[in-house]
Enzyme design. Structure first.
Site, PDB file in Angstrom:
ATOM      1  N   ASP A  25       1.092  -1.212   0.098  1.00 45.67           N
ATOM      2  CA  ASP A  25       0.032   0.188  -0.010  1.00 45.67           C
ATOM      3  C   ASP A  25       0.932   1.240   0.224  1.00 45.67           C
ATOM      4  O   ASP A  25       2.098   0.910  -0.202  1.00 45.67           O
ATOM      5  CB  ASP A  25      -0.933   0.069   0.978  1.00 45.67           C
ATOM      6  CG  ASP A  25      -2.307   0.881   0.978  1.00 45.67           C
ATOM      7  OD1 ASP A  25      -2.417   1.695   0.239  1.00 45.67           O
ATOM      8  OD2 ASP A  25      -3.265   0.079   1.085  1.00 45.67           O
ATOM      9  N   GLY A  61       4.261   1.706  -1.751  1.00 43.37           N
ATOM     10  CA  GLY A  61       4.366   1.786  -3.204  1.00 43.37           C
ATOM     11  C   GLY A  61       3.292   2.490  -3.588  1.00 43.37           C
ATOM     12  O   GLY A  61       2.234   2.803  -2.959  1.00 43.37           O
ATOM     13  N   ASP A  62       2.993   2.305  -5.053  1.00 40.64           N
ATOM     14  CA  ASP A  62       1.987   2.994  -5.812  1.00 40.64           C
ATOM     15  C   ASP A  62       1.760   2.051  -6.735  1.00 40.64           C
ATOM     16  O   ASP A  62       2.316   1.592  -7.486  1.00 40.64           O
ATOM     17  CB  ASP A  62       2.046   4.337  -6.320  1.00 40.64           C
ATOM     18  CG  ASP A  62       1.151   4.843  -7.240  1.00 40.64           C
ATOM     19  OD1 ASP A  62       0.062   4.271  -7.344  1.00 40.64           O
ATOM     20  OD2 ASP A  62       1.325   5.933  -7.763  1.00 40.64           O
ATOM     21  N   PHE A  63       0.707   1.233  -6.610  1.00 39.98           N
ATOM     22  CA  PHE A  63       0.181   0.211  -7.275  1.00 39.98           C
ATOM     23  C   PHE A  63      -0.122   0.554  -8.901  1.00 39.98           C
ATOM     24  O   PHE A  63      -0.290  -0.295  -9.682  1.00 39.98           O
ATOM     25  CB  PHE A  63      -0.862  -0.906  -6.884  1.00 39.98           C
ATOM     26  CG  PHE A  63      -2.134   0.002  -6.358  1.00 39.98           C
ATOM     27  CD1 PHE A  63      -2.785   0.805  -7.279  1.00 39.98           C
ATOM     28  CD2 PHE A  63      -2.838  -0.546  -5.413  1.00 39.98           C
ATOM     29  CE1 PHE A  63      -4.048   1.370  -6.722  1.00 39.98           C
ATOM     30  CE2 PHE A  63      -4.102   0.112  -4.928  1.00 39.98           C
ATOM     31  CZ  PHE A  63      -4.583   0.967  -5.587  1.00 39.98           C
ATOM     32  N   HIS A  86     -12.835  -1.894  -7.510  1.00 37.68           N
ATOM     33  CA  HIS A  86     -14.211  -1.370  -7.772  1.00 37.68           C
ATOM     34  C   HIS A  86     -14.228   0.398  -7.354  1.00 37.68           C
ATOM     35  O   HIS A  86     -14.882   0.613  -7.709  1.00 37.68           O
ATOM     36  CB  HIS A  86     -15.405  -2.032  -6.915  1.00 37.68           C
ATOM     37  CG  HIS A  86     -15.374  -1.806  -5.470  1.00 37.68           C
ATOM     38  ND1 HIS A  86     -16.293  -1.906  -4.452  1.00 37.68           N
ATOM     39  CD2 HIS A  86     -14.288  -1.145  -4.705  1.00 37.68           C
ATOM     40  CE1 HIS A  86     -15.930  -1.341  -3.404  1.00 37.68           C
ATOM     41  NE2 HIS A  86     -14.694  -0.828  -3.340  1.00 37.68           N
TER      42      HIS A  86
END
Length: 335
Positions: free
Chosen positions: A199, A225-227, A245
């Site tokens: 996350d 991190g940044d997905f 979603h």
């Protein structure tokens, strides 16, 4: 009592927010917590909540009429089974959920026409930023949001553990796993499994305490991190619960492609979401879909829509596994 006419039924639906906002007020004031020790008068509760006793009585009387709290012959109010979930110490407490929905997520519903006309989230239009940006700037709101998610997710996690066999997975990565409650439950149920929590950096920093308290530090790596940019390798299965979603198809596809790039061949993608079936049957996911439209800009999806996303990301959709909750596990395999 005579059967309600269709007009009366529609009138009750129209005024449904009367009840939800009244529950919000009781949750915000912590009324259920104050009643844990026993019955109290409106005057006692008003003194503890800095409210007007007469006005507070009217709120409690209304809530008692729908089974939340009960007034006894002495004019005191007590807890009822429907009031118990509003306690902050309830394992699946709905207190934070009531507060979140009564405040930040209630206002976008007043701007639903904006979202219907533009296809964009009313939340962003109201506050000038996305919900995730808003929460990052307001720690107290983020804390309530996290607690609300725990209250929502508990039943779903238990249902997923019961429905899905994690035995052939060695390392499970929870992408966008938040405070880690979902992954912690799975690791506790599967003692041979190792985990990775992924996350944003400040989110995983806050989650560390949860893993320490659960004595799972040696079985789980926390990675910030940044997905949207990349997903760290090292797992043979990637799990996402109520993540896809939140985003439109373009952004969802980017997340799925990043998971695909990190997975080994035959690695698994496990998405836990509601799957909307065709037809007119009642299903909570159909209204959650509107929440996504108004608040995040995302959507709930049908099986066909998941199939399209998986194909575009390079996954074979192996199966959609229903659970005892409203969630299904959409299993994909990297080919």
């Amino acid at each position: 009592m005579p059967e309600k006419t269709t007009h009366q039924q529609v009138e009750e639906l129209i005024t449904g927010y009367w009840k939800s906002q009244s529950i919000y007020a009781a949750a915000k004031l912590g009324i259920a917590d104050l009643l844990i020790t026993g019955p109290q008068t409106p005057e006692q509760l008003a003194a503890a909540t800095n409210t007007d006793a007469s006005a507070l009585y009217r709120l409690l009387r209304a809530l008692a009429s729908i089974g939340i709290f009960e007034e006894n012959e002495a004019g005191e109010f007590t807890l009822t089974p429907l009031a118990q979930p509003l306690r902050s110490d309830d394992p699946e407490s709905k207190q934070a959920l009531a507060i979140m929905n009564g405040e930040d997520q209630f206002r976008p519903w007043c701007e639903i026409i904006y979202s219907l006309q533009t296809g964009k989230p009313a939340y962003d239009n109201i506050w000038g930023k996305s919900i995730f940006e808003f929460l990052s700037e307001h720690p107290e709101k983020a804390r309530i949001f996290d607690k609300a998610m725990i209250g929502i997710h508990g039943r779903g996690t238990d249902a997923a553990i019961k429905a899905y066999d994690f035995a052939d997975i060695k390392v499970l990565a929870d992408v966008g796993g938040g405070n880690g409650s979902n992954l912690i439950s799975i690791l506790q149920a599967c003692p041979n499994l190792k985990g990775i929590l992924i996350d944003l950096p400040h989110v995983v920093d806050n989650a560390q305490e949860q893993f320490d308290q659960a004595s799972l530090t040696d079985r789980c790596e926390l990675v910030g991190g940044d997905f949207f940019q990349s997903v760290p390798a090292g797992a043979d299965a990637y799990l996402m619960r109520h993540i896809i979603h939140d985003w439109n198809d373009e952004k969802s596809l980017q997340i799925l492609k990043n998971c695909h790039a990190a997975l080994p061949v035959n690695g698994k993608l496990l998405v836990m979401e509601s799957v909307i079936d065709p037809g007119n049957d009642p299903f909570a996911g159909k209204f959650v879909d509107l929440v996504m439209l108004l608040v995040t800009g995302g959507k709930e999806r049908t099986a066909a829509e998941f199939q399209t996303l998986y194909n575009q990301a390079g996954f074979k959709l192996a199966r959609i596994l229903p659970t005892e909750s409203e969630l299904s596990i959409i299993e994909g395999v990297k080919s």
